[in-house]
Design an enzyme around this catalytic site. Structure first.
Site, PDB file in Angstrom:
ATOM      1  N   HIS A  58      26.326   2.357-103.620  1.00 30.33           N
ATOM      2  CA  HIS A  58      25.514   3.569-103.475  1.00 30.33           C
ATOM      3  C   HIS A  58      25.005   3.922-104.861  1.00 30.33           C
ATOM      4  CE1 HIS A  58      26.783   4.343 -99.398  1.00 30.33           C
ATOM      5  NE2 HIS A  58      28.054   4.351 -99.743  1.00 30.33           N
TER       6      HIS A  58
ATOM      7  N   ALA B 222      32.367   8.780-101.220  1.00 31.03           N
ATOM      8  CA  ALA B 222      32.143   7.407-101.662  1.00 31.03           C
ATOM      9  C   ALA B 222      31.085   7.286-102.757  1.00 31.03           C
ATOM     10  CB  ALA B 222      31.743   6.556-100.457  1.00 31.03           C
TER      11      ALA B 222
ATOM     12  N   ASN C  81      27.665  10.635 -94.244  1.00 31.62           N
ATOM     13  CA  ASN C  81      28.457  11.528 -95.104  1.00 31.62           C
ATOM     14  C   ASN C  81      27.917  11.566 -96.531  1.00 31.62           C
ATOM     15  OD1 ASN C  81      30.509  12.332 -93.178  1.00 31.62           O
ATOM     16  ND2 ASN C  81      31.157  10.191 -93.237  1.00 31.62           N
TER      17      ASN C  81
HETATM   18  N1  LIG Z   1      32.600  11.879 -97.394  1.00 26.56           N
HETATM   19  C1  LIG Z   1      32.639  10.549 -97.469  1.00 26.56           C
HETATM   20  O1  LIG Z   1      32.083   9.910 -98.378  1.00 26.56           O
HETATM   21  C2  LIG Z   1      33.414   9.788 -96.416  1.00 26.56           C
HETATM   22  C3  LIG Z   1      33.790   8.456 -96.672  1.00 26.56           C
HETATM   23  C4  LIG Z   1      34.527   7.800 -95.697  1.00 26.56           C
HETATM   24  C5  LIG Z   1      34.832   8.424 -94.503  1.00 26.56           C
HETATM   25  N2  LIG Z   1      34.422   9.701 -94.273  1.00 26.56           N
HETATM   26  C6  LIG Z   1      34.708  10.386 -93.006  1.00 26.56           C
HETATM   27  O2  LIG Z   1      36.032  10.874 -93.045  1.00 26.56           O
HETATM   28  C7  LIG Z   1      36.608  10.817 -91.732  1.00 26.56           C
HETATM   29  C8  LIG Z   1      37.944  10.064 -91.797  1.00 26.56           C
HETATM   30  O3  LIG Z   1      37.724   8.747 -92.247  1.00 26.56           O
HETATM   31  P1  LIG Z   1      38.879   7.651 -92.112  1.00 26.56           P
HETATM   32  O4  LIG Z   1      38.395   6.413 -92.769  1.00 26.56           O
HETATM   33  O5  LIG Z   1      40.187   8.229 -92.512  1.00 26.56           O
HETATM   34  O6  LIG Z   1      38.852   7.395 -90.531  1.00 26.56           O
HETATM   35  P2  LIG Z   1      39.984   6.726 -89.620  1.00 26.56           P
HETATM   36  O7  LIG Z   1      39.262   6.209 -88.418  1.00 26.56           O
HETATM   37  O8  LIG Z   1      40.819   5.795 -90.409  1.00 26.56           O
HETATM   38  O9  LIG Z   1      40.890   7.987 -89.205  1.00 26.56           O
HETATM   39  C9  LIG Z   1      40.415   9.055 -88.445  1.00 26.56           C
HETATM   40  C10 LIG Z   1      41.592   9.664 -87.697  1.00 26.56           C
HETATM   41  O10 LIG Z   1      41.175  10.900 -87.108  1.00 26.56           O
HETATM   42  C11 LIG Z   1      41.636  10.964 -85.774  1.00 26.56           C
HETATM   43  N3  LIG Z   1      40.733  11.826 -85.018  1.00 26.56           N
HETATM   44  C12 LIG Z   1      39.483  11.560 -84.589  1.00 26.56           C
HETATM   45  N4  LIG Z   1      38.967  12.616 -83.939  1.00 26.56           N
HETATM   46  C13 LIG Z   1      39.913  13.583 -83.967  1.00 26.56           C
HETATM   47  C14 LIG Z   1      39.981  14.912 -83.470  1.00 26.56           C
HETATM   48  N5  LIG Z   1      38.960  15.445 -82.777  1.00 26.56           N
HETATM   49  N6  LIG Z   1      41.112  15.620 -83.676  1.00 26.56           N
HETATM   50  C15 LIG Z   1      42.143  15.077 -84.357  1.00 26.56           C
HETATM   51  N7  LIG Z   1      42.145  13.825 -84.837  1.00 26.56           N
HETATM   52  C16 LIG Z   1      41.048  13.080 -84.650  1.00 26.56           C
HETATM   53  C17 LIG Z   1      41.659   9.523 -85.285  1.00 26.56           C
HETATM   54  O11 LIG Z   1      42.579   9.347 -84.208  1.00 26.56           O
HETATM   55  C18 LIG Z   1      42.101   8.773 -86.551  1.00 26.56           C
HETATM   56  O12 LIG Z   1      43.499   8.645 -86.631  1.00 26.56           O
HETATM   57  C19 LIG Z   1      35.563  10.125 -90.828  1.00 26.56           C
HETATM   58  O13 LIG Z   1      34.868  11.080 -90.070  1.00 26.56           O
HETATM   59  C20 LIG Z   1      34.632   9.444 -91.813  1.00 26.56           C
HETATM   60  O14 LIG Z   1      33.306   9.374 -91.318  1.00 26.56           O
HETATM   61  C21 LIG Z   1      33.737  10.398 -95.221  1.00 26.56           C
END
Ligand SMILES: NC(=O)c1ccc[n+]([C@@H]2O[C@H](COP(=O)([O-])OP(=O)(O)OC[C@H]3O[C@@H](n4cnc5c(N)ncnc54)[C@H](O)[C@@H]3O)[C@@H](O)[C@H]2O)c1
Length: 256
Positions: free
Chosen positions: A207, A121, A177
């Site tokens: 940010h 992000a 993150n």
């Molecule tokens: N790097 C960045 O800047 C950034 C930005 C946004 C989100 N993220 C991270 O990326 C990840 C995904 O974000 P998102 O918005 O797609 O989330 P989301 O909640 O839309 O989707 C996450 C999916 O992962 C599944 N899940 C959770 N734990 C699991 C496991 N142990 N095994 C298998 N599946 C599992 C959930 O059921 C869900 O379908 C999150 O951890 C979030 O914190 C990072």
């Protein structure tokens, strides 16, 4: 041609899978989600995808995208690297654990694997990373959200936190993150400063990265729109994951 695995079929995982489905360079897509119906529904929607457990698809993929949770990183990252596969980690906050991160890097060196951390992000990670080679004096992340995003009400701009990245993530886990990616690119978790601000004037989460060093001065700011499928995730995070997928398959490598 490459085959990819995706762990987590939420907002980011689905965006990456849909993009990969339309790419000539991607042969097969294996999807896994702890909520099986979610992964299976996405697989049904796509031409090249099927739902399988990570242990079952691991031997058949070149790279695994994690877009799930910290728990998923702790559960699968070592197995993926042990299997000699590259990995893209979106939940970079999991790498705050120094022992876990160092062990993963050591294993990846042994297995000659790559661990990709998309810029997510934020913008400016490329500049901070390059600048760190010459020497950085100061790196600050300023995250600004509306007071409502913190469940509070303020009439004027209010600084809620001013300290190190390592402290910030304990109090503001939603920043984890972005802080982790910036810390790893630049000065580490204990020397990267984080400011968290509530501002009633702003409409979008912002940010801002400020860095000073031998190179000069850097200032990069993003005003993020939410992902249509998950309002708490910035759309740019999905796009950065897709950009990394394109980087993996593209002979032309732009930026660092
Ligand atoms: N790097 C960045 O800047 C950034 C930005 C946004 C989100 N993220 C991270 O990326 C990840 C995904 O974000 P998102 O918005 O797609 O989330 P989301 O909640 O839309 O989707 C996450 C999916 O992962 C599944 N899940 C959770 N734990 C699991 C496991 N142990 N095994 C298998 N599946 C599992 C959930 O059921 C869900 O379908 C999150 O951890 C979030 O914190 C990072």
């Amino acid at each position: 041609m490459i085959s990819i695995g995706i762990i987590g079929c939420g907002a980011i995982g689905s965006d990456v899978a849909r993009e990969a489905d339309g790419m000539d360079e991607v042969d097969e897509i294996y999807l896994y989600d702890i909520v099986e119906e979610r992964g299976k529904a996405l697989a049904d929607e796509l031409k090249k995808a099927r739902f399988e457990r990570v242990e079952d698809f691991l031997s058949r993929v070149d790279v695994v995208f994690e877009a799930a949770s910290q728990q998923a990183v702790y559960e699968y990252a070592e197995k993926i690297i042990e299997a000699g596969k590259d990995m893209v980690i979106m939940t970079i906050g999991a790498l705050f654990d120094d022992a876990f991160r160092e062990n993963l890097i050591k294993k990846a060196k042994e297995k000659k694997c790559k661990i990709y951390l998309p810029s997510g992000a934020v913008a400016g990670i490329d500049g901070v990373k390059a600048a760190s080679i010459g020497g950085l004096d100061e790196v600050t992340l300023v995250t600004t959200k509306s007071p409502e995003a913190f469940g509070k009400h303020f009439d004027k701009r209010t600084v809620l936190f001013d300290g190190t990245a390592r402290e910030a993530v304990k109090l503001f886990p939603r920043n984890v993150n972005v802080s982790a990616c910036l810390s790893l690119a630049g000065m580490g978790f204990d020397r990267t400063k984080v400011k968290v601000v509530a501002d009633p004037v702003i409409r979008f989460n912002s940010h801002k990265i400020l860095a000073h060093g031998k190179f000069g001065r850097l200032r990069a700011e993003v005003e993020n729109l939410p992902n249509p499928n998950n309002p708490s995730t910035s759309y740019l995070a999905s796009l950065s994951a897709i950009a990394v997928l394109r980087k993996i398959v593209n002979p032309l490598q732009i930026g660092i």
